[in-house]
Design a protein around this motif. Structure first.
Motif, mmCIF file in Angstrom:
data_model
loop_
_atom_site.group_PDB
_atom_site.id
_atom_site.type_symbol
_atom_site.label_atom_id
_atom_site.label_comp_id
_atom_site.label_asym_id
_atom_site.label_seq_id
_atom_site.Cartn_x
_atom_site.Cartn_y
_atom_site.Cartn_z
ATOM 1 N N LEU A 1 27.139 -17.070 14.918
ATOM 2 C CA LEU A 1 26.535 -15.783 15.257
ATOM 3 C C LEU A 1 25.329 -16.038 16.151
ATOM 4 O O LEU A 1 24.476 -16.890 15.844
ATOM 5 N N SER A 2 25.259 -15.333 17.262
ATOM 6 C CA SER A 2 24.159 -15.538 18.197
ATOM 7 C C SER A 2 22.831 -15.158 17.548
ATOM 8 O O SER A 2 22.779 -14.363 16.602
ATOM 9 N N GLY A 3 21.757 -15.706 18.087
ATOM 10 C CA GLY A 3 20.451 -15.544 17.477
ATOM 11 C C GLY A 3 19.975 -14.110 17.331
ATOM 12 O O GLY A 3 19.248 -13.789 16.397
ATOM 13 N N ARG A 4 20.372 -13.245 18.245
ATOM 14 C CA ARG A 4 19.870 -11.878 18.171
ATOM 15 C C ARG A 4 20.641 -11.009 17.184
ATOM 16 O O ARG A 4 20.245 -9.890 16.884
ATOM 17 N N ARG A 5 21.761 -11.500 16.672
ATOM 18 C CA ARG A 5 22.569 -10.735 15.726
ATOM 19 C C ARG A 5 22.213 -11.113 14.289
ATOM 20 O O ARG A 5 21.840 -12.247 14.009
ATOM 21 N N ARG A 6 22.372 -10.147 13.360
ATOM 22 C CA ARG A 6 22.046 -10.377 11.970
ATOM 23 C C ARG A 6 23.255 -10.041 11.098
ATOM 24 O O ARG A 6 23.911 -9.026 11.299
ATOM 25 N N ARG A 7 23.541 -10.909 10.122
ATOM 26 C CA ARG A 7 24.688 -10.718 9.248
ATOM 27 C C ARG A 7 24.627 -9.398 8.487
ATOM 28 O O ARG A 7 25.648 -8.773 8.212
ATOM 29 N N GLU A 8 23.432 -8.985 8.100
ATOM 30 C CA GLU A 8 23.307 -7.791 7.259
ATOM 31 C C GLU A 8 23.394 -6.486 8.048
ATOM 32 O O GLU A 8 23.391 -5.396 7.459
ATOM 33 N N ILE A 9 23.481 -6.583 9.375
ATOM 34 C CA ILE A 9 23.551 -5.368 10.201
ATOM 35 C C ILE A 9 25.002 -5.045 10.510
ATOM 36 O O ILE A 9 25.750 -5.879 11.020
ATOM 37 N N VAL A 10 25.393 -3.818 10.189
ATOM 38 C CA VAL A 10 26.750 -3.334 10.452
ATOM 39 C C VAL A 10 26.668 -2.178 11.444
ATOM 40 O O VAL A 10 25.982 -1.180 11.191
ATOM 41 N N ALA A 11 27.348 -2.311 12.573
ATOM 42 C CA ALA A 11 27.418 -1.239 13.565
ATOM 43 C C ALA A 11 28.754 -0.531 13.424
ATOM 44 O O ALA A 11 29.806 -1.173 13.350
ATOM 45 N N VAL A 12 28.720 0.797 13.367
ATOM 46 C CA VAL A 12 29.940 1.611 13.300
ATOM 47 C C VAL A 12 30.071 2.351 14.620
ATOM 48 O O VAL A 12 29.167 3.098 15.014
ATOM 49 N N LEU A 13 31.183 2.129 15.298
ATOM 50 C CA LEU A 13 31.394 2.676 16.633
ATOM 51 C C LEU A 13 32.235 3.946 16.544
ATOM 52 O O LEU A 13 33.395 3.913 16.133
ATOM 53 N N LEU A 14 31.645 5.076 16.902
ATOM 54 C CA LEU A 14 32.321 6.369 16.803
ATOM 55 C C LEU A 14 32.689 6.895 18.187
ATOM 56 O O LEU A 14 31.984 6.661 19.169
ATOM 57 N N PHE A 15 33.814 7.638 18.216
ATOM 58 C CA PHE A 15 34.282 8.279 19.450
ATOM 59 C C PHE A 15 34.540 9.751 19.192
ATOM 60 O O PHE A 15 34.796 10.159 18.058
ATOM 61 N N SER A 16 34.504 10.526 20.233
ATOM 62 C CA SER A 16 34.846 11.939 20.115
ATOM 63 C C SER A 16 36.322 12.068 19.762
ATOM 64 O O SER A 16 37.164 11.303 20.247
ATOM 65 N N GLY A 17 36.648 13.026 18.909
ATOM 66 C CA GLY A 17 38.032 13.257 18.515
ATOM 67 C C GLY A 17 38.486 12.432 17.336
ATOM 68 O O GLY A 17 39.628 12.554 16.893
#
Length: 405
Positions: A16-32
């Motif tokens: 995992l690259s240095g700027r990323r954190r294991r405890e952070i979860v990103a949820v990617l949403l789209f219209s529809g």
């Protein structure tokens, strides 16, 4: 049931690259996107349940395109983050995609590729698998999606090893799940992987769901079909197979009827349905057995013979693998649920006569007039649908010629 594939060496070695954190979860949403699937990772990773023994994640809800995002029921959502926030996440979840026929935004695909290259874990729930496939992240990998869309995923992305039996597939740094509730199963699996069984069990109790579900998607399949498959010439061969399920024949027989070599037939059948021909044939025999158990008084031995199995033992083995119970137990449970229906009663061993003349055509003892050619094509088209994908596609090719028993 889940598939936990052995992590590929390159995935295992990726840091995992240095700027990323294991405890952070990103949820990617789209219209529809459907709101239920979208809410699953938000609920699992976005609520502080440390009082119940569940370790806390930090949630970033990101918009995959310009907002506001319209979702189920006409609701409009405004995500607090854009694609740039994904650069901090150790896990990126795509809960669903609005249409399996339209391409996702290229900017979002680029963000997913960068996240994966930098060691983030990428997760696709239900039709979110189509977004991961469009980004090239599923090439050469096992994956799953909602059974209804599995044939389309396999046909559109032939380098993806689609396994529509599974509730979810864990391939190390890329994970996919089947539809709706299976997204909960996968999210619980992620918590279990990160923090152990106790934490996942505590979360499951809070959500009032089982910590692990047994079985796969087989029990939920139906016989619907994308129209694009129904027009294929191969449907004629499938129509013949459906009309002769009571006979013992193998894939070589079907290939000969299609005027193809075994290899060409196998390749064509897989590209059309996402399933190996032999496994499709076994599935159709089990489906026929299921219908006869519901609508007739035939013994299990008789049902086995009328569905083309060499022996009742073969029927019982395949039936249990697909439906999770023995034929006798299935019949007993079915009749217990419908004590007043009269199905299978008073007909002296013959199937009932609801609208099943097409489905039962060619089966000894089945009622109904001969089925017109066009109806046979319709039945064949139907059978080439998601049921064709109810068994594994396999990574090493079709087994040698043998009878589907």
């Amino acid at each position: 049931m889940s598939h936990d594939a052995t992590t590929a060496p390159e995935a295992a070695a990726r840091k995992l690259s240095g700027r990323r954190r294991r405890e952070i979860v990103a949820v990617l949403l789209f219209s529809g996107g459907p709101i239920f699937e979208s809410s699953i990772p938000l609920s699992v990773f976005g609520i502080d349940r440390q009082d119940a023994g569940v370790p806390r994640y930090r949630l970033l809800v990101c918009s995959g395109e310009e907002g506001p995002l319209r979702t189920t029921g006409g609701l409009e959502l405004t995500a607090p983050h854009g694609l740039e926030a994904i650069s901090r996440a150790g896990t990126v979840v795509v809960p669903a995609w609005r249409s399996i026929t339209s391409p996702p935004p290229e900017e979002a695909l680029d963000a997913l590729r960068r996240a994966h290259e930098e060691g983030a874990r990428i997760v696709g729930l239900c039709t979110g698998a189509f977004v991961l496939a469009a980004a090239g992240l599923l090439d050469g990998r096992p994956a799953t999606t909602h059974w209804m869309y599995a044939p389309t995923l396999a046909k559109r992305y032939p380098s993806v090893h689609v396994d529509p039996r599974e509730l979810f597939v864990d391939d190390g740094d890329v994970l996919t799940s089947a539809g709706t509730a299976a997204g909960i199963d996968l999210c619980l699996h992620i918590v279990r992987t990160d923090h152990g069984n106790e934490a996942a069990g505590a979360l499951a109790r809070r959500l009032v769901v089982p910590p692990r579900r047994s079985g796969g998607q087989e029990r939920y399949l139906d016989r619907s079909l994308p129209e694009e498959i129904g027009a294929d010439p191969l449907a004629e061969v499938v129509a013949w197979a459906l009309e002769h399920l009571h006979e013992q024949f193998d894939v070589e027989t079907l290939a000969a009827r299609a005027y193809m070599s075994h290899r060409t037939f196998d390749r064509r059948f897989r590209s059309l349905t996402g399933s190996a021909p032999l496994q499709w044939l076994i599935t159709q025999r089990v489906l026929q057995a299921q219908r006869l158990l519901e609508t007739s008084d035939y013994s299990v031995d008789e049902v086995a013979g009328r569905c083309g199995f060499r022996s009742p033992v073969a029927l019982r083995g395949h039936f249990r693998r697909q439906l999770g119970s023995s034929p006798a137990a299935y019949r007993a449970a079915y009749r217990a649920r419908r004590p007043q229906s009269g199905e299978g009663q008073g007909n002296h061993g013959k199937p009932e006569k609801p609208d099943r003349s097409v489905e039962l055509a060619g089966v000894p003892g089945a009622e109904g007039a001969p089925v017109p050619a066009q109806s046979r094509r319709t039945a064949a088209a139907t059978a080439l649908g998601p049921h064709a994908a109810s068994m594994p596609t396999g990574h090493s090719g079709l087994p040698g010629p043998r009878t589907a028993s």
